[in-house]
Design a protein around this motif. Structure first.
Motif, PDB file in Angstrom:
ATOM      1  N   ILE A 145       3.932   4.008   8.640  1.00 25.32           N
ATOM      2  CA  ILE A 145       3.996   2.646   8.092  1.00 25.32           C
ATOM      3  C   ILE A 145       2.948   1.754   8.744  1.00 25.32           C
ATOM      4  O   ILE A 145       2.820   1.710   9.963  1.00 25.32           O
ATOM      5  CB  ILE A 145       5.403   2.049   8.285  1.00 25.32           C
ATOM      6  CG1 ILE A 145       6.429   2.876   7.514  1.00 25.32           C
ATOM      7  CG2 ILE A 145       5.435   0.589   7.829  1.00 25.32           C
ATOM      8  CD1 ILE A 145       7.847   2.380   7.664  1.00 25.32           C
ATOM      9  N   LEU A 146       2.242   1.025   7.910  1.00 21.25           N
ATOM     10  CA  LEU A 146       1.253   0.046   8.359  1.00 21.25           C
ATOM     11  C   LEU A 146       1.908  -1.324   8.365  1.00 21.25           C
ATOM     12  O   LEU A 146       2.412  -1.791   7.337  1.00 21.25           O
ATOM     13  CB  LEU A 146       0.040   0.073   7.422  1.00 21.25           C
ATOM     14  CG  LEU A 146      -1.129  -0.856   7.752  1.00 21.25           C
ATOM     15  CD1 LEU A 146      -1.696  -0.567   9.131  1.00 21.25           C
ATOM     16  CD2 LEU A 146      -2.210  -0.730   6.683  1.00 21.25           C
ATOM     17  N   ASP A 147       1.896  -1.964   9.515  1.00 15.94           N
ATOM     18  CA  ASP A 147       2.590  -3.240   9.723  1.00 15.94           C
ATOM     19  C   ASP A 147       1.564  -4.260  10.214  1.00 15.94           C
ATOM     20  O   ASP A 147       1.137  -4.203  11.369  1.00 15.94           O
ATOM     21  CB  ASP A 147       3.706  -3.034  10.753  1.00 15.94           C
ATOM     22  CG  ASP A 147       4.544  -4.265  10.983  1.00 15.94           C
ATOM     23  OD1 ASP A 147       4.747  -5.034  10.031  1.00 15.94           O
ATOM     24  OD2 ASP A 147       5.009  -4.454  12.126  1.00 15.94           O
ATOM     25  N   LYS A 196      -5.963   3.187  -5.531  1.00 17.05           N
ATOM     26  CA  LYS A 196      -4.721   3.896  -5.228  1.00 17.05           C
ATOM     27  C   LYS A 196      -3.878   3.061  -4.264  1.00 17.05           C
ATOM     28  O   LYS A 196      -3.732   3.397  -3.078  1.00 17.05           O
ATOM     29  CB  LYS A 196      -5.019   5.266  -4.624  1.00 17.05           C
ATOM     30  CG  LYS A 196      -5.720   6.219  -5.581  1.00 17.05           C
ATOM     31  CD  LYS A 196      -5.963   7.574  -4.927  1.00 17.05           C
ATOM     32  CE  LYS A 196      -6.642   8.533  -5.895  1.00 17.05           C
ATOM     33  NZ  LYS A 196      -6.884   9.867  -5.267  1.00 17.05           N
ATOM     34  N   PRO A 197      -3.325   1.950  -4.751  1.00 17.43           N
ATOM     35  CA  PRO A 197      -2.521   1.094  -3.867  1.00 17.43           C
ATOM     36  C   PRO A 197      -1.257   1.815  -3.403  1.00 17.43           C
ATOM     37  O   PRO A 197      -0.760   2.736  -4.073  1.00 17.43           O
ATOM     38  CB  PRO A 197      -2.186  -0.108  -4.752  1.00 17.43           C
ATOM     39  CG  PRO A 197      -2.283   0.406  -6.153  1.00 17.43           C
ATOM     40  CD  PRO A 197      -3.364   1.451  -6.131  1.00 17.43           C
ATOM     41  N   ILE A 198      -0.742   1.401  -2.246  1.00 16.55           N
ATOM     42  CA  ILE A 198       0.470   2.005  -1.702  1.00 16.55           C
ATOM     43  C   ILE A 198       1.619   1.006  -1.789  1.00 16.55           C
ATOM     44  O   ILE A 198       1.412  -0.206  -1.890  1.00 16.55           O
ATOM     45  CB  ILE A 198       0.278   2.485  -0.253  1.00 16.55           C
ATOM     46  CG1 ILE A 198      -0.048   1.311   0.692  1.00 16.55           C
ATOM     47  CG2 ILE A 198      -0.795   3.554  -0.180  1.00 16.55           C
ATOM     48  CD1 ILE A 198      -0.094   1.731   2.154  1.00 16.55           C
ATOM     49  N   ASP A 218       2.081   5.512   4.201  1.00 19.91           N
ATOM     50  CA  ASP A 218       3.087   5.665   3.149  1.00 19.91           C
ATOM     51  C   ASP A 218       3.597   4.320   2.641  1.00 19.91           C
ATOM     52  O   ASP A 218       3.919   4.184   1.458  1.00 19.91           O
ATOM     53  CB  ASP A 218       4.256   6.496   3.679  1.00 19.91           C
ATOM     54  CG  ASP A 218       3.834   7.897   4.063  1.00 19.91           C
ATOM     55  OD1 ASP A 218       3.463   8.665   3.155  1.00 19.91           O
ATOM     56  OD2 ASP A 218       3.852   8.218   5.270  1.00 19.91           O
ATOM     57  N   TYR A 219       3.708   3.342   3.543  1.00 24.36           N
ATOM     58  CA  TYR A 219       4.159   1.998   3.180  1.00 24.36           C
ATOM     59  C   TYR A 219       3.366   0.981   3.986  1.00 24.36           C
ATOM     60  O   TYR A 219       2.814   1.296   5.047  1.00 24.36           O
ATOM     61  CB  TYR A 219       5.653   1.805   3.486  1.00 24.36           C
ATOM     62  CG  TYR A 219       6.578   2.678   2.682  1.00 24.36           C
ATOM     63  CD1 TYR A 219       6.938   2.347   1.380  1.00 24.36           C
ATOM     64  CD2 TYR A 219       7.108   3.846   3.239  1.00 24.36           C
ATOM     65  CE1 TYR A 219       7.797   3.152   0.646  1.00 24.36           C
ATOM     66  CE2 TYR A 219       7.959   4.658   2.515  1.00 24.36           C
ATOM     67  CZ  TYR A 219       8.300   4.300   1.215  1.00 24.36           C
ATOM     68  OH  TYR A 219       9.135   5.110   0.498  1.00 24.36           O
ATOM     69  N   ILE A 220       3.375  -0.250   3.488  1.00 28.43           N
ATOM     70  CA  ILE A 220       2.685  -1.336   4.187  1.00 28.43           C
ATOM     71  C   ILE A 220       3.530  -2.604   4.146  1.00 28.43           C
ATOM     72  O   ILE A 220       4.217  -2.876   3.155  1.00 28.43           O
ATOM     73  CB  ILE A 220       1.284  -1.595   3.577  1.00 28.43           C
ATOM     74  CG1 ILE A 220       0.557  -2.710   4.325  1.00 28.43           C
ATOM     75  CG2 ILE A 220       1.385  -1.910   2.104  1.00 28.43           C
ATOM     76  CD1 ILE A 220      -0.889  -2.894   3.885  1.00 28.43           C
ATOM     77  N   TYR A 243      -4.229  -4.000  -2.763  1.00 29.75           N
ATOM     78  CA  TYR A 243      -4.016  -2.689  -2.146  1.00 29.75           C
ATOM     79  C   TYR A 243      -2.542  -2.280  -2.109  1.00 29.75           C
ATOM     80  O   TYR A 243      -2.203  -1.233  -1.564  1.00 29.75           O
ATOM     81  CB  TYR A 243      -4.556  -2.696  -0.721  1.00 29.75           C
ATOM     82  CG  TYR A 243      -6.018  -3.077  -0.626  1.00 29.75           C
ATOM     83  CD1 TYR A 243      -7.013  -2.102  -0.689  1.00 29.75           C
ATOM     84  CD2 TYR A 243      -6.416  -4.414  -0.505  1.00 29.75           C
ATOM     85  CE1 TYR A 243      -8.352  -2.443  -0.616  1.00 29.75           C
ATOM     86  CE2 TYR A 243      -7.762  -4.762  -0.437  1.00 29.75           C
ATOM     87  CZ  TYR A 243      -8.721  -3.769  -0.498  1.00 29.75           C
ATOM     88  OH  TYR A 243     -10.054  -4.113  -0.434  1.00 29.75           O
ATOM     89  N   ILE A 244      -1.668  -3.132  -2.660  1.00 36.59           N
ATOM     90  CA  ILE A 244      -0.224  -2.919  -2.544  1.00 36.59           C
ATOM     91  C   ILE A 244       0.431  -2.884  -3.924  1.00 36.59           C
ATOM     92  O   ILE A 244       0.135  -3.707  -4.794  1.00 36.59           O
ATOM     93  CB  ILE A 244       0.430  -4.039  -1.711  1.00 36.59           C
ATOM     94  CG1 ILE A 244      -0.117  -4.080  -0.274  1.00 36.59           C
ATOM     95  CG2 ILE A 244       1.947  -3.874  -1.669  1.00 36.59           C
ATOM     96  CD1 ILE A 244       0.480  -5.193   0.556  1.00 36.59           C
ATOM     97  N   VAL A 245       1.355  -1.965  -4.094  1.00 37.04           N
ATOM     98  CA  VAL A 245       2.338  -2.020  -5.181  1.00 37.04           C
ATOM     99  C   VAL A 245       3.603  -2.627  -4.560  1.00 37.04           C
ATOM    100  O   VAL A 245       4.277  -1.975  -3.753  1.00 37.04           O
ATOM    101  CB  VAL A 245       2.642  -0.629  -5.748  1.00 37.04           C
ATOM    102  CG1 VAL A 245       3.734  -0.721  -6.817  1.00 37.04           C
ATOM    103  CG2 VAL A 245       1.390   0.012  -6.320  1.00 37.04           C
ATOM    104  N   GLU A 246       3.884  -3.873  -4.860  1.00 35.75           N
ATOM    105  CA  GLU A 246       4.975  -4.564  -4.192  1.00 35.75           C
ATOM    106  C   GLU A 246       6.328  -4.056  -4.690  1.00 35.75           C
ATOM    107  O   GLU A 246       6.568  -3.954  -5.890  1.00 35.75           O
ATOM    108  CB  GLU A 246       4.857  -6.072  -4.380  1.00 35.75           C
ATOM    109  CG  GLU A 246       3.641  -6.669  -3.651  1.00 35.75           C
ATOM    110  CD  GLU A 246       3.672  -8.165  -3.580  1.00 35.75           C
ATOM    111  OE1 GLU A 246       4.497  -8.717  -2.821  1.00 35.75           O
ATOM    112  OE2 GLU A 246       2.870  -8.804  -4.284  1.00 35.75           O
ATOM    113  N   ILE A 247       7.192  -3.748  -3.751  1.00 35.87           N
ATOM    114  CA  ILE A 247       8.538  -3.275  -4.069  1.00 35.87           C
ATOM    115  C   ILE A 247       9.575  -4.115  -3.339  1.00 35.87           C
ATOM    116  O   ILE A 247       9.257  -4.857  -2.437  1.00 35.87           O
ATOM    117  CB  ILE A 247       8.716  -1.779  -3.711  1.00 35.87           C
ATOM    118  CG1 ILE A 247       8.423  -1.535  -2.220  1.00 35.87           C
ATOM    119  CG2 ILE A 247       7.826  -0.917  -4.583  1.00 35.87           C
ATOM    120  CD1 ILE A 247       8.716  -0.107  -1.775  1.00 35.87           C
TER     121      ILE A 247
END
Length: 248
Positions: free
Chosen positions: A4-6, A53-55, A219-221, A244-248
């Motif tokens: 995880i990127l924080d 390829k956003p995460i 895997d996540y940010i 760069y993000i697919v927000e969930i």
């Protein structure tokens, strides 16, 4: 193991703000953000993020929201524990300067590690200490702290192995609930009062940002604005990071 990127936006300023109360924005004349070009280059070259390829991840306002985001993912069986954290921030967020360590060492850690989250008083989780709670709950088994150029070591030693940063290991401890942790802290760190329980060691690294290079994709940010620690002139990064993000 998930990676995880924080990230906190305050990392991308030329100076670090300390001991801020409230969300009043910093003065842009005193705290200058990186340019968009520099910011994108860091995300793409150092963090291996890609617009094509956003995460999955989340943009948050205050950094303790990361704890509750991970909690959501864990509860939905989307994220398995333990996981690795790469923490890119001007601060360690391990609790230096607050009394959370007394609650963790004197109460929370007396529960079995698998039961700590269910027994956690979440009102005690805030932006300056949330990583200590994630560690105490057994969620994390490795942390890489990527350091701002002006970083001052603010990792709280209460949760380090032998209360020292010599070995670069966290090791959470439990003490009898009937002792006042703050009052007896000197006797605790000199070994006069022994812990009733020691958790496993959790390694961490301190990496100057110019030496940082992700070796694999995340895997996540989580990306945090931290309004009290950033000027409005840095808010353009909120739009950039969403590329760069697919927000969930």
């Amino acid at each position: 193991m998930k990676n995880i990127l924080d990230i906190d936006m305050d990392f991308f300023l030329d100076h670090i703000a300390h001991w801020i109360n409230g969300d009043d924005r910093l003065d842009s004349d005193d705290f200058n953000p990186w340019s968009e070009q520099e910011f994108r280059k860091f995300l793409e070259d150092r963090c291996l993020l890609c617009r094509e390829k956003p995460i999955q991840g989340r943009v948050v306002v205050n950094h303790h929201e990361a704890f509750f985001f991970w909690d959501e993912l864990i509860n939905s069986n989307t994220l398995k524990t333990p996981f690795k954290i790469t923490h890119i921030d001007a601060h360690s967020d391990t609790g230096l300067g607050d009394s959370g360590y007394t609650y963790i060492m004197g109460q929370l850690n007396n529960h079995p590690i698998d039961n700590r989250r269910s027994n956690l008083d979440t009102k005690k989780v805030y932006m300056g200490n949330y990583l200590s709670y994630a560690l105490a709950c057994g969620w994390i088994n490795d942390i890489d702290f990527v350091l701002h150029e002006s970083w001052d070591n603010d990792i709280i030693r209460a949760h380090l192995k032998n209360f020292s940063d010599k070995e670069k290991m966290f090791q959470f401890k439990a003490y009898p609930q009937d002792i006042k942790m703050g009052m007896y802290y000197d006797r605790i760190i000199d070994g006069t009062i022994l812990p009733t329980k020691l958790d496993k060691e959790i390694p961490y690294k301190l990496t100057p940002w110019k030496d940082f290079q992700a070796k694999e994709k995340f895997d996540y940010i989580v990306f945090c604005q931290s309004p009290g620690y950033t000027p409005k002139s840095a808010d353009f990064m909120l739009d950039v990071i969403r590329d760069y993000i697919v927000e969930i």
